[in-house]
Design an enzyme around this catalytic site. Structure first.
Site, PDB file in Angstrom:
ATOM      1  N   CYS A   2      62.487 -17.647  33.917  1.00 24.14           N
ATOM      2  CA  CYS A   2      61.400 -16.750  33.497  1.00 24.14           C
ATOM      3  C   CYS A   2      61.043 -16.958  32.039  1.00 24.14           C
ATOM      4  O   CYS A   2      59.889 -16.839  31.650  1.00 24.14           O
ATOM      5  CB  CYS A   2      61.793 -15.295  33.750  1.00 24.14           C
ATOM      6  SG  CYS A   2      63.358 -14.849  33.013  1.00 24.14           S
ATOM      7  N   GLU A  42      61.141  -6.257  34.547  1.00 23.92           N
ATOM      8  CA  GLU A  42      61.347  -7.587  33.958  1.00 23.92           C
ATOM      9  C   GLU A  42      60.609  -8.567  34.853  1.00 23.92           C
ATOM     10  O   GLU A  42      61.112  -8.927  35.919  1.00 23.92           O
ATOM     11  CB  GLU A  42      62.848  -7.935  33.924  1.00 23.92           C
ATOM     12  CG  GLU A  42      63.681  -7.091  32.993  1.00 23.92           C
ATOM     13  CD  GLU A  42      63.457  -7.428  31.532  1.00 23.92           C
ATOM     14  OE1 GLU A  42      62.779  -8.434  31.226  1.00 23.92           O
ATOM     15  OE2 GLU A  42      63.938  -6.667  30.681  1.00 23.92           O
TER      16      GLU A  42
HETATM   17  P1  NAD Z   1      60.222 -11.437  43.825  1.00 27.80           P
HETATM   18  O1  NAD Z   1      59.256 -10.573  43.113  1.00 27.80           O
HETATM   19  O2  NAD Z   1      59.779 -12.200  44.996  1.00 27.80           O
HETATM   20  O3  NAD Z   1      61.508 -10.602  44.324  1.00 27.80           O
HETATM   21  C1  NAD Z   1      62.344  -9.901  43.436  1.00 27.80           C
HETATM   22  C2  NAD Z   1      63.154  -8.891  44.210  1.00 27.80           C
HETATM   23  O4  NAD Z   1      62.294  -7.856  44.692  1.00 27.80           O
HETATM   24  C3  NAD Z   1      63.874  -9.437  45.444  1.00 27.80           C
HETATM   25  O5  NAD Z   1      65.161  -8.885  45.500  1.00 27.80           O
HETATM   26  C4  NAD Z   1      63.021  -8.927  46.592  1.00 27.80           C
HETATM   27  O6  NAD Z   1      63.700  -8.767  47.803  1.00 27.80           O
HETATM   28  C5  NAD Z   1      62.579  -7.582  46.058  1.00 27.80           C
HETATM   29  N1  NAD Z   1      61.374  -7.030  46.686  1.00 27.80           N
HETATM   30  C6  NAD Z   1      60.385  -7.688  47.312  1.00 27.80           C
HETATM   31  N2  NAD Z   1      59.438  -6.820  47.746  1.00 27.80           N
HETATM   32  C7  NAD Z   1      59.850  -5.591  47.380  1.00 27.80           C
HETATM   33  C8  NAD Z   1      59.298  -4.292  47.535  1.00 27.80           C
HETATM   34  N3  NAD Z   1      58.137  -4.089  48.134  1.00 27.80           N
HETATM   35  N4  NAD Z   1      59.975  -3.249  47.025  1.00 27.80           N
HETATM   36  C9  NAD Z   1      61.160  -3.435  46.386  1.00 27.80           C
HETATM   37  N5  NAD Z   1      61.730  -4.643  46.219  1.00 27.80           N
HETATM   38  C10 NAD Z   1      61.081  -5.719  46.705  1.00 27.80           C
HETATM   39  O7  NAD Z   1      60.792 -12.393  42.666  1.00 27.80           O
HETATM   40  P2  NAD Z   1      61.735 -13.641  42.812  1.00 27.80           P
HETATM   41  O8  NAD Z   1      60.951 -14.724  43.474  1.00 27.80           O
HETATM   42  O9  NAD Z   1      63.043 -13.246  43.360  1.00 27.80           O
HETATM   43  O10 NAD Z   1      61.970 -14.015  41.280  1.00 27.80           O
HETATM   44  C11 NAD Z   1      61.104 -14.843  40.565  1.00 27.80           C
HETATM   45  C12 NAD Z   1      60.267 -14.037  39.599  1.00 27.80           C
HETATM   46  O11 NAD Z   1      61.123 -13.257  38.776  1.00 27.80           O
HETATM   47  C13 NAD Z   1      59.482 -14.921  38.631  1.00 27.80           C
HETATM   48  O12 NAD Z   1      58.198 -14.387  38.422  1.00 27.80           O
HETATM   49  C14 NAD Z   1      60.300 -14.829  37.354  1.00 27.80           C
HETATM   50  O13 NAD Z   1      59.571 -15.115  36.191  1.00 27.80           O
HETATM   51  C15 NAD Z   1      60.772 -13.431  37.410  1.00 27.80           C
HETATM   52  N6  NAD Z   1      61.973 -13.235  36.580  1.00 27.80           N
HETATM   53  C16 NAD Z   1      61.857 -12.472  35.458  1.00 27.80           C
HETATM   54  C17 NAD Z   1      62.962 -12.291  34.633  1.00 27.80           C
HETATM   55  C18 NAD Z   1      62.878 -11.431  33.403  1.00 27.80           C
HETATM   56  O14 NAD Z   1      63.937 -11.074  32.883  1.00 27.80           O
HETATM   57  N7  NAD Z   1      61.726 -11.053  32.912  1.00 27.80           N
HETATM   58  C19 NAD Z   1      64.190 -12.883  34.972  1.00 27.80           C
HETATM   59  C20 NAD Z   1      64.271 -13.667  36.117  1.00 27.80           C
HETATM   60  C21 NAD Z   1      63.148 -13.829  36.919  1.00 27.80           C
END
Ligand code: NAD
Length: 509
Positions: free
Chosen positions: A286, A252
């Site tokens: 998002c 997602e």
């Molecule tokens: P992010 O990608 O920075 O982090 C998401 C999660 O991934 C965090 O828990 C982080 O610690 C973890 N993470 C980071 N590096 C990792 C790795 N190498 N391996 C495994 N896990 C890792 O995203 P964010 O800033 O927390 O969220 C914002 C983003 O999420 C935006 O792009 C938004 O559009 C998207 N989003 C999408 C949806 C959807 O349903 N499609 C919903 C909410 C947010």
């Protein structure tokens, strides 16, 4: 923001030892500290969850439903307490926090009430050639599902995976965002309060840390699937880690969601939706509205309504909530500033706010609306994730659809049209569309939620969201023998002749 808490995605190396702080985006104060869980801790959490999965999976749908209903009751009774943690860690207004907890409760209810109907064993037709067989399909749990969550909707978004995975009979290990670890603990606390067996069978475990802790979860032996929500860039790293053990993934990711305003649209409603979809949660949604394509003949009136509605919004301060709070992740202001500046430098017209609306570092950004932005501006091509809405005029809805579809993203979309809403929706390359409403699909538990392209793949919510956390198991049981045996070395030429005769008669005409 401390260096440890801000730097989430840069590396997949082993997690650093120690702890990290959860900070209030409103005041900058430290709310609490949480451990950075290392690989051994994560692996042991997954091992324990795998044992608990034997118990939880074996309980059956009705017993699981009973326990999940008890959890729902606790969440309802403690709605404000959970919402308070969400508001404190994200900086969003309390009513926005309440709204996401309410929606999560509704999804939990739907998932647990519908799991049996959607996933339970059912008979399917064996077909003419295999008429002597009884054919059934059942959707079995995967075991342990790892959920990696974002910070923007720290209850609603991960619960789209957690509730559905649990209802399907899996146990869950959850890695909340490092910006909202307290919310992860609230989810665990309320479940433990409702389901006393959790002490013995850890059916929901929280592991905390930065990106590397998430990567350890992807690699932990025994993980049945990873449900990831976050940016597409991190999603690629998650997929790479999961590829090592062929662990399936649900992605997602982000979006650049368009809103299309047709010539016959209710302009008041469309403007209200554009402003709420674009500015609520400080634009950190998002499926929020980032781009508007409005048909030329109504563009002037629409823009005036957007200007009036957006200008009224109050930005929260440390002392007062306002309509929108500060940016949850201070570094996001830099991205928003780059998008606003680029849009204005390329010839966009500021309708509300402008470059001055974005503070030097962190804090709250006032709403910005920019019209007539060239389509190659980063404010049109990249996810902004801030309170900036671009409004571009188009000659007709066909051009609006063409531009809406012209990005690599494909998450959600909104259409305002009195007569052609469904026709426009059919042409949009995205996972979800709201017609004459905004983000409505997210609140309807029976509708699957997810995107295409850079927005990811797989679905949470609805029947598809339940099946996402299962493996289909097909069983064919012979009810009686038939003379036409073809799967044996004892078959004869006459048998094969009879078989091809049947196929020719049935499919050859
Ligand atoms: P992010 O990608 O920075 O982090 C998401 C999660 O991934 C965090 O828990 C982080 O610690 C973890 N993470 C980071 N590096 C990792 C790795 N190498 N391996 C495994 N896990 C890792 O995203 P964010 O800033 O927390 O969220 C914002 C983003 O999420 C935006 O792009 C938004 O559009 C998207 N989003 C999408 C949806 C959807 O349903 N499609 C919903 C909410 C947010």
């Amino acid at each position: 923001m401390s260096a440890t808490a801000a730097d989430s995605t840069a590396t997949t190396a082993a997690p650093p030892a120690g702890d990290f702080a959860s900070l209030s985006p409103r005041t900058g104060e430290e709310l609490a500290r949480y451990p950075v869980h290392d690989g051994e801790h994560v692996r042991s959490a997954v091992r324990a969850a795998a044992e608990a999965a034997q118990w939880w999976g074996g309980l059956g749908f009705d017993e699981r439903r009973r326990r999940l209903a008890a959890w729902k009751k606790v969440l309802v009774a403690q709605l404000d307490r959970v919402a308070r943690v969400v508001a404190d860690e994200t900086g969003k207004p309390m009513d926005d926090a309440r709204l996401e907890v309410v929606l999560a409760i509704d999804h939990l209810d739907w998932a647990s009430a519908n799991a049996k109907k959607v996933l339970g064993k059912r008979s399917v037709s064996p077909g003419l050639l295999m008429a002597n067989q009884a054919a059934t399909v059942a959707y079995r749990p995967l075991g342990v599902v790892g959920v990696i969550g974002p910070w923007n909707y720290p209850v609603f978004t991960p619960m789209g995976s957690i509730a559905y995975a649990l209802a399907a009979g899996n146990t869950v290990v959850f890695k909340p965002s490092e910006l909202t670890p307290g919310v992860g603990h609230e989810i665990a606390r309320t479940l433990a309060e409702a389901v006393p067996e959790v002490g013995r069978y850890p059916l929901f475990t929280v592991v905390t840390g930065l990106g590397p802790t998430g990567a350890e979860l992807c690699r932990a032996p025994g993980i049945g699937k990873i449900a990831f929500t976050g940016s597409a860039a991190t999603g690629r790293r998650v997929m790479a880690a999961c590829a090592e053990n062929l662990v399936p993934v649900l992605m997602e990711c982000g979006g650049k969601d368009p809103l299309i305003v047709d010539a016959d649209a209710d302009l008041d409603a469309a403007a209200d939706a554009a402003v709420w979809g674009g500015m609520s949660n400080a634009g950190q949604t998002c499926v929020g509205v980032e781009r508007v394509y409005v048909v030329e003949s109504v563009a002037g009136r629409f823009l005036e309504k957007v200007r009036t509605a957006a200008s009224r919004l109050q930005v929260g301060t440390a002392a007062q909530e306002g309509d929108l709070g500060p940016m949850t992740m201070p570094s996001q202001t830099e991205i928003v500033r780059r998008h606003v500046t680029d849009a204005l430098e390329k010839g966009g017209r500021a309708i509300v706010g402008g470059a001055d609306s974005v503070p030097a570092q962190g804090g709250a950004i006032s709403p910005v609306v920019i019209a007539d932005v060239p389509e190659d501006s980063v404010a049109v091509t990249e996810e902004t994730f801030g309170p900036l809405v671009v409004v571009n005029r188009v000659p007709d809805v066909d051009e609006a659809v063409r531009r809406a579809n012209a990005t690599g993203y494909g998450l959600g979309a909104t259409v305002f049209s009195a007569r052609r809403g469904e026709r426009i929706a059919e042409q949009l390359r995205c996972g979800m569309v709201s017609i004459n409403g905004v983000i409505s699909f997210a609140g309807i538990p029976s509708l699957p939620f997810g995107g295409v392209g850079e927005s990811g793949f797989g679905r949470i919510h609805g029947a598809d969201g339940l099946r996402e956390f299962t493996r289909a198991q097909s069983v064919a049981r012979q009810r009686f023998p038939i003379p036409l045996v073809v799967t044996s070395f004892r078959r004869t030429a006459r048998t094969m002749q009879a078989l091809t005769g049947i196929v020719k008669a049935r499919h050859g005409r």
